[in-house]
Design an enzyme around this catalytic site. Structure first.
Site, PDB file in Angstrom:
ATOM      1  N   THR A  29      -1.033  -1.433  -3.065  1.00  0.00           N
ATOM      2  CA  THR A  29       0.018  -1.207  -2.072  1.00  0.00           C
ATOM      3  C   THR A  29       1.250  -0.621  -2.737  1.00  0.00           C
ATOM      4  OG1 THR A  29       1.157  -2.256  -0.201  1.00  0.00           O
ATOM      5  CG2 THR A  29       1.028  -3.532  -2.223  1.00  0.00           C
ATOM      6  N   ASN A  30       2.235  -0.292  -1.940  1.00  0.00           N
ATOM      7  CA  ASN A  30       3.523   0.165  -2.441  1.00  0.00           C
ATOM      8  C   ASN A  30       4.556  -0.901  -2.124  1.00  0.00           C
ATOM      9  OD1 ASN A  30       2.660   2.666  -3.331  1.00  0.00           O
ATOM     10  ND2 ASN A  30       3.206   3.716  -1.447  1.00  0.00           N
ATOM     11  N   ILE A  31       5.636  -0.933  -2.896  1.00  0.00           N
ATOM     12  CA  ILE A  31       6.685  -1.901  -2.611  1.00  0.00           C
ATOM     13  C   ILE A  31       7.565  -1.330  -1.496  1.00  0.00           C
ATOM     14  CG2 ILE A  31       8.652  -3.163  -3.530  1.00  0.00           C
ATOM     15  CD1 ILE A  31       7.316  -2.981  -6.285  1.00  0.00           C
ATOM     16  N   ALA A  96       6.155   3.909   3.188  1.00  0.00           N
ATOM     17  CA  ALA A  96       5.761   4.161   1.804  1.00  0.00           C
ATOM     18  C   ALA A  96       4.228   4.161   1.787  1.00  0.00           C
ATOM     19  CB  ALA A  96       6.317   3.079   0.892  1.00  0.00           C
TER      20      ALA A  96
END
Ligand code: C5P
Length: 218
Positions: A29-31, A96
């Site tokens: 995942t992305n932050i 994101a």
């Protein structure tokens, strides 16, 4: 926010991260907290727009009065956007989106005992913003760019490459998870740094700029 600057507009947005499963209990995942996107969805709603929010997994309550479509992966986000984009006049990509997804996703939990380290095979995800911006009857597109260095140079290159008329740039380290943001707007006419403020105020300033750009096109 008494002025209904976006009255008559239908705004489709993406927000939050995407989550790309590796196995049933793990993923890439992305932050992204989703805070900036959700604040912008509320600001568009308050400005009189009909707002549809396609959101990756976040801990935030869906904004009141905004139709929120929850998704997990980039492909699901892309599909939800495809289904809605024909009805919208403005598209704002705040999500994101993970650049890659796992090809060899395991059906069952990958076990450690007696096994070699697993090899995770990746394939590129579609660029949702670039896709929408390049549609024949594209809505007015707004992109976001979080960079960790060379902010203006990288953001302007991204704006031109994806062909978005308006891009919101910020330094990733400062904004992530925070309630405040310090952004620069980039469009064909130039760059406009906004004062650092909480995400609600930044969202309202972005809406004012967006509304002015939409009005100038008529
Ligand atoms: O290239 P980068 O991910 O930094 O671009 C950021 C902008 O492009 C954001 O508006 C983001 O929502 C959008 N984007 C997208 N689909 C992707 C990657 C980015 O819509 N696969």
């Amino acid at each position: 926010f008494t002025e209904k600057r976006l009255a008559g507009q239908t705004v489709l947005m993406t927000a939050g991260p995407t989550f790309e499963p590796i196995d049933p209990v793990r993923g890439i995942t992305n932050i992204s907290s989703g805070k900036m996107g959700y604040a912008l969805a509320r600001a568009c709603r308050d400005a009189g727009a009909d707002v549809v929010l396609v959101s990756g997994p976040t801990a935030l309550p869906p904004p009141v009065g905004v139709r929120t479509i929850p998704v997990t992966t980039a492909l699901e986000m892309h599909e939800a956007v495809l289904a809605e984009v024909g009805r919208c006049s403005v598209f704002i990509g705040v999500a994101a989106v993970a650049d890659y997804r796992v090809v060899n996703r395991a059906e069952h939990k990958i076990k450690k005992e007696g096994h070699e380290a697993p090899v995770i095979e990746l394939v590129e995800n579609p660029d949702i913003l670039a896709f929408v911006a390049n549609l024949p009857n594209a809505p007015f597109c707004v992109g976001f760019a979080a960079e960790s260095q060379n902010l203006l140079e990288f953001a302007d290159a991204k704006r031109r490459r994806k062909k978005v008329p308006l891009l919101v740039a910020n330094l990733a380290q400062q904004a992530m998870g925070s309630d405040v943001n310090d952004v620069v707007l980039l469009d064909d006419a130039g760059t406009y740094p906004l004062p650092a403020a909480d995400k609600r105020e930044v969202a309202h300033a972005i809406v004012r700029h967006l509304a002015a750009r939409l009005a100038a096109r008529r």
